[in-house]
Design an enzyme around this catalytic site. Structure first.
Site, PDB file in Angstrom:
ATOM      1  CG  ASN A   1      30.309  13.628  34.299  1.00  0.00           C
ATOM      2  OD1 ASN A   1      29.763  14.373  33.489  1.00  0.00           O
ATOM      3  ND2 ASN A   1      29.620  12.791  35.073  1.00  0.00           N
TER       4      ASN A   1
ATOM      5  CG  ASP B   1      32.428  13.151  44.346  1.00  0.00           C
ATOM      6  OD1 ASP B   1      31.386  12.575  44.687  1.00  0.00           O
ATOM      7  OD2 ASP B   1      32.604  13.648  43.214  1.00  0.00           O
TER       8      ASP B   1
END
Length: 313
Positions: free
Chosen positions: A26, A186
């Site tokens: 991320n 996810d």
């Protein structure tokens, strides 16, 4: 990526390694839980398929039937090397239990830490007829206790699958190459958690992933998530995968996969932050919140029970 397996037919253990890249993480540099889940499943599929074809017989491929609770013990970051170790720990007549651990290594300092642990169950399907389940070659146990403990785990997951079937009114199907689907699940759970906290979030654990129905080729899938429970420092997100098959055999949308993901909120320094509490308003939301609270307390009690023997050593 590199791989190491034990010598001889049907190795009981193997390792897969690869470095974590920017597209695996991320914006804060933490590796997506879905990326790790995909690596775990690939390692489990390789070792299970090898074992199921280690002796003469009908060629087959190991299909994932169930992912037990997966704990994300420590976040991984860009540039670290992930070593996925998979080991076959039990075989029944038609299933294989694989236990997987993930070790992260900082290649600049040499520091290593256990990042993940998971248990997966695979079923061998014939390459000639993927609807046919073939027999699993029995594994050799070093001690009788290992076989007894494995049989106990097998019966426990079998009972849990039966409870899931009774609760959802469906059955659990083995699935070939589900890693992409789990990664998408996810990502959706992460979006729900990030919107709720508006901070950096990471996957803490995944409850059992159940594959209710096969996703047929040519289907359009819809992955959706909703927050069901919050504790002081964690969030539970329920994720669904629905499939719309319209190419070969048009039919109504059906539920293919479901799971519960747990996320935690982190500060810029990587420290846990308090989580904004979820406001349950409708009767369904209140019911889901209480069910989530039950799972949270059950998981917490299990972790404490597991920690007690380790503390006495």
């Amino acid at each position: 990526m590199s791989e190491r397996g034990a010598a001889g037919p049907g190795p009981a253990a193997m390792q897969v390694c690869r470095i974590m890249r920017p597209d695996d993480a991320n914006v804060a540099g933490n590796v997506h839980g879905g990326t790790v889940l995909k690596m775990i499943e690939e390692a489990g599929a390789i070792i299970s398929t090898r074992h199921c074809n280690c002796r003469a017989g009908e060629p087959c491929v190991a299909a994932l039937a169930r992912v037990e609770r997966t704990d994300f013990l420590s976040p991984m970051c860009i540039g670290e090397v992930a070593t996925v170790s998979a080991e076959i720990t039990y075989t029944s007549k038609h299933s294989v239990e694989v236990q997987v651990s993930v070790l992260s290594e900082n290649i600049l300092t040499g520091a290593k830490k256990v990042a993940n642990k998971a248990t997966l169950w695979y079923v061998p399907l014939s390459l000639k007829n993927v609807n046919k389940v073939v027999e699993v070659p029995p594994m050799q146990y070093a001690r009788k206790e290992q076989e007894d403990e494995g049989r106990k785990r097998y019966e426990e997951q079998k009972l849990d699958r039966l409870e899931t079937k009774q609760r959802n009114g469906d059955v659990i199907f083995p699935v070939i190459n589900p890693g992409v689907t789990m990664k998408l699940m996810d990502e959706v759970a992460g979006i729900v958690a990030a919107r709720h906290c508006k901070t950096n979030i990471v996957t803490a654990s995944v409850d059992a992933i159940n594959f209710h129905e096969k996703i047929k080729k040519g289907s359009v899938i819809t992955v959706s998530g909703r927050m069901t429970f919050t504790s002081n420092k964690s969030m539970e997100i329920e994720v669904f995968v629905d499939a719309d098959p319209f190419v070969d055999e048009p039919q109504e949308r059906y539920r293919a996969v479901s799971a519960f993901f747990t996320y935690v909120s982190l500060s810029k320094e990587g420290k846990p932050l308090p989580v904004p509490q979820l406001l349950a308003e409708t009767e369904d939301e209140k019911r889901r919140f209480e069910e989530g609270k039950g799972r949270y307390l059950q998981s917490k009690a299990k972790r404490q029970a597991q920690a007690q023997p380790a503390a006495r050593q």
